[in-house]
Design a protein around this motif. Sequence first.
Motif, short mmCIF file in Angstrom:
data_model
loop_
_atom_site.label_atom_id
_atom_site.label_comp_id
_atom_site.label_asym_id
_atom_site.label_seq_id
_atom_site.Cartn_x
_atom_site.Cartn_y
_atom_site.Cartn_z
N UNK A 65 0.81 -1.22 0.00
CA UNK A 65 0.00 0.00 0.00
C UNK A 65 0.84 1.27 0.00
N UNK A 66 2.13 1.16 0.29
CA UNK A 66 2.98 2.35 0.39
C UNK A 66 3.61 2.65 -0.97
N UNK A 81 3.93 10.83 -5.46
CA UNK A 81 3.24 11.15 -4.20
C UNK A 81 3.62 12.52 -3.69
N UNK A 82 2.64 13.19 -3.08
CA UNK A 82 2.91 14.50 -2.50
C UNK A 82 3.79 14.36 -1.28
N UNK A 86 2.51 9.17 2.65
CA UNK A 86 3.40 8.14 3.19
C UNK A 86 4.04 7.43 2.00
N UNK A 87 5.35 7.50 1.89
CA UNK A 87 6.01 6.87 0.75
C UNK A 87 7.44 6.49 1.11
N UNK A 88 7.95 5.50 0.38
CA UNK A 88 9.35 5.11 0.49
C UNK A 88 10.19 5.96 -0.43
N UNK A 111 14.40 5.17 2.98
CA UNK A 111 13.72 5.95 4.03
C UNK A 111 12.21 5.87 3.84
N UNK A 112 11.49 5.93 4.93
CA UNK A 112 10.03 6.04 4.89
C UNK A 112 9.65 7.46 5.29
#
Length: 261
Positions: A65-66, A81-82, A86-88, A111-112
Amino acid sequence: MRVDAADPRTLARLCAIAQDAGREILRHSCTTVACSLKADASPVTAADVAAERRIVQALTTWDASIPIVAEESAAAHEGRPLASDRCWLIDPLDGTKEFLAGNGEFTVNIALLECGRPVLGVVFAPMLDVTYVAGCGLGAWRQCASERPARIVSRGWRPGQPARIVESRSHPSAALEAYLRTIHVRERVRLGSSLKFCRVAEGRADLYPRFGPMMHWDVGAGDCIYRNSGPDGERPSPIRYDAADLRVPGFILGQEDAASA
């Protein structure tokens, strides 16, 4: 399984993913690996691509989901993603020039990012066999080879104090030289990749000044390790993750009075 940034077991799993990618890099000889230039004239090798593929596969298996923003595939991303998502952030081989030079100063960075802030980060140097990892509320840690992880703590530099500087081996600049003339420099050490963040985080350097632009994936993991290297809580960081083009302007990492991100 959802990634829980507050779970200490998450750090171990993140380290394992970075270390697996590092082994993949070492399977490619730095003297014979195919190398080409990207649009920005930076080098990319088969090792970069292979390591990124392994990281993406492992992170997707962990929690699909990430969203993932990875350096070598970023140009092909649609609808990035903005900064608040939540993103890697992945730099599969940070310091490709150092990898090609065979000096060992290259790293795997993961990094997350949550709400514009790195909450998990790992920096693994395959040739040095040293891993740095951190999580929000979990502190920052260094593991050398098979030794037990050890907590690391940064010093916190204040203006007027002598400063041990860590700087880029591959990106000298006139702006850096001008800045260094304004402070008391005790020592200068040139180093590749995100190891510069880690030197400050473990107290072996006071400041990491960088005056050229970087990308979110270049800094996310190292910044996370620095932020969590405070003796009594999180260190403030000058690095922001709110640029639409994912660029990070120049910064000076390590100042005690840095603006909080």
